[in-house]
Design an enzyme around this catalytic site. Sequence first.
Site, short mmCIF file in Angstrom:
data_model
loop_
_atom_site.label_atom_id
_atom_site.label_comp_id
_atom_site.label_asym_id
_atom_site.label_seq_id
_atom_site.Cartn_x
_atom_site.Cartn_y
_atom_site.Cartn_z
N LYS A 30 0.83 -1.21 0.00
CA LYS A 30 0.00 0.00 0.00
C LYS A 30 0.87 1.26 0.00
O LYS A 30 0.58 2.21 -0.73
CB LYS A 30 -0.92 0.02 1.23
CG LYS A 30 -1.85 -1.19 1.33
CD LYS A 30 -2.81 -1.05 2.50
CE LYS A 30 -2.15 -1.03 3.87
NZ LYS A 30 -1.52 -2.29 4.29
N ARG A 105 -9.42 0.67 9.04
CA ARG A 105 -8.79 -0.60 9.38
C ARG A 105 -9.60 -1.40 10.38
O ARG A 105 -9.19 -2.49 10.78
CB ARG A 105 -7.45 -0.27 10.03
CG ARG A 105 -6.30 -1.06 9.53
CD ARG A 105 -5.07 -0.28 9.94
NE ARG A 105 -3.91 -1.11 9.95
CZ ARG A 105 -2.80 -0.80 9.29
NH1 ARG A 105 -2.74 0.28 8.55
NH2 ARG A 105 -1.77 -1.58 9.37
N ARG A 143 12.14 -6.03 4.83
CA ARG A 143 11.92 -4.60 4.55
C ARG A 143 12.87 -3.72 5.37
O ARG A 143 13.11 -3.97 6.54
CB ARG A 143 10.47 -4.26 4.90
CG ARG A 143 10.10 -2.85 4.56
CD ARG A 143 8.63 -2.72 4.31
NE ARG A 143 7.85 -2.71 5.54
CZ ARG A 143 6.54 -2.48 5.56
NH1 ARG A 143 5.89 -2.27 4.44
NH2 ARG A 143 5.89 -2.50 6.71
N ARG A 176 11.81 -1.18 10.80
CA ARG A 176 10.74 -0.61 11.62
C ARG A 176 10.50 -1.53 12.82
O ARG A 176 10.54 -2.75 12.68
CB ARG A 176 9.45 -0.53 10.80
CG ARG A 176 9.23 0.84 10.22
CD ARG A 176 8.12 0.86 9.22
NE ARG A 176 6.90 0.17 9.64
CZ ARG A 176 5.80 0.11 8.90
NH1 ARG A 176 5.77 0.72 7.72
NH2 ARG A 176 4.74 -0.54 9.31
N ARG A 187 0.74 -8.45 13.67
CA ARG A 187 0.07 -7.53 12.74
C ARG A 187 -0.82 -8.30 11.76
O ARG A 187 -1.91 -7.86 11.42
CB ARG A 187 1.11 -6.72 11.96
CG ARG A 187 1.67 -5.57 12.77
CD ARG A 187 2.97 -5.07 12.20
NE ARG A 187 2.82 -4.41 10.92
CZ ARG A 187 3.81 -4.33 10.02
NH1 ARG A 187 4.98 -4.88 10.25
NH2 ARG A 187 3.61 -3.70 8.90
P1 ADP Z 1 1.22 -1.86 7.69
O1 ADP Z 1 0.04 -1.63 6.79
O2 ADP Z 1 2.36 -2.45 6.96
O3 ADP Z 1 0.87 -2.54 8.97
P2 ADP Z 1 1.22 0.93 8.47
O4 ADP Z 1 2.36 1.88 8.32
O5 ADP Z 1 0.00 1.17 7.66
O6 ADP Z 1 1.83 -0.49 8.18
O7 ADP Z 1 0.77 0.89 10.00
C1 ADP Z 1 1.67 0.73 11.05
C2 ADP Z 1 0.94 0.70 12.39
O8 ADP Z 1 0.25 1.96 12.60
C3 ADP Z 1 -0.16 -0.34 12.53
O9 ADP Z 1 0.34 -1.60 12.91
C4 ADP Z 1 -1.03 0.28 13.64
O10 ADP Z 1 -0.44 0.12 14.91
C5 ADP Z 1 -0.97 1.77 13.31
N1 ADP Z 1 -2.10 2.15 12.41
C6 ADP Z 1 -1.99 2.56 11.11
N2 ADP Z 1 -3.22 2.82 10.60
C7 ADP Z 1 -4.11 2.58 11.60
C8 ADP Z 1 -5.53 2.66 11.71
N3 ADP Z 1 -6.30 3.03 10.67
N4 ADP Z 1 -6.10 2.34 12.89
C9 ADP Z 1 -5.37 1.96 13.95
N5 ADP Z 1 -4.03 1.85 13.91
C10 ADP Z 1 -3.39 2.17 12.77
#
Ligand code: ADP
Length: 245
Positions: A30, A105, A143, A176, A187
Amino acid sequence: MTIDTADIASKTAPQKPLAVMLFGAPGSGKGTTGKMLTKLTGWPHLATGDLLREQIARKTPLGLEMQSILASGKLAPDDLVSRMVWDRLGWPDCENGFLLDGFPRTIPQAEGLAQWFQGRLFRPVLIHLWVEYNEILRRLTGRRTCPTCGAIYHLESSPSKVTGVCDNDGDELTIRADDQEEVVLQRLQTYQSQTWPVAETLRKHGVLVEAIECGEMDPESVADRIVWRLDRISGSIAKKKNKAE
Ligand code: ADP
């Protein structure tokens, strides 16, 4: 000769701006795809993960609160993330279309967004980036990211020119906190239980859902495929951007 008036109407009617939600498991691409789509369309790429990491880097009160949650692979609280998103969607750069990455999410976030769309002119489209489970694991554990410019690399498929160093700014690449193996598994579990049902919730609210099988495709091809699909939904999105330039 017969003239198809419905066809003419659909070609000349002003199209609603698109609100594109990039949806998929962690590691489905994404972030990379979102950055490419921004270049192709001019729309802002709003990634909730990046917005939260920015707060952490700036050590704001919100960031300090979020640090341990993100490091554990769990989700940030709905009301907090949602407020952050509503605020960002109010900026003028979102008026002609935007890309949401990582939001919604959870079902409450999806319900909130469906409500946000009500009475607004956007045409919401969810793009589901579909990648096979083993490929996701491979991607996430290899990554590396640049903490300064946000560039994303992969040890095997897109390594930096010098190992461990960002091509853009020469800074040291990091893993990360949430790309450590046990956190990756958490996750993926969170994705399965809380995020997976979001697509169906949005579909029920009338959101168009488009799936793209992208495990075997390089990121450029995925972005091109998405633009092609969006063009079919809304006329030429890339051209609209050129006109505005
Ligand atoms: P990925 O999609 O690879 O998990 P992201 O950078 O999108 O990585 O998200 C990293 C972290 O940020 C998630 O594991 C969560 O803890 C938090 N996060 C991101 N977007 C949301 C959301 N919409 N609601 C709740 N937590 C979020």
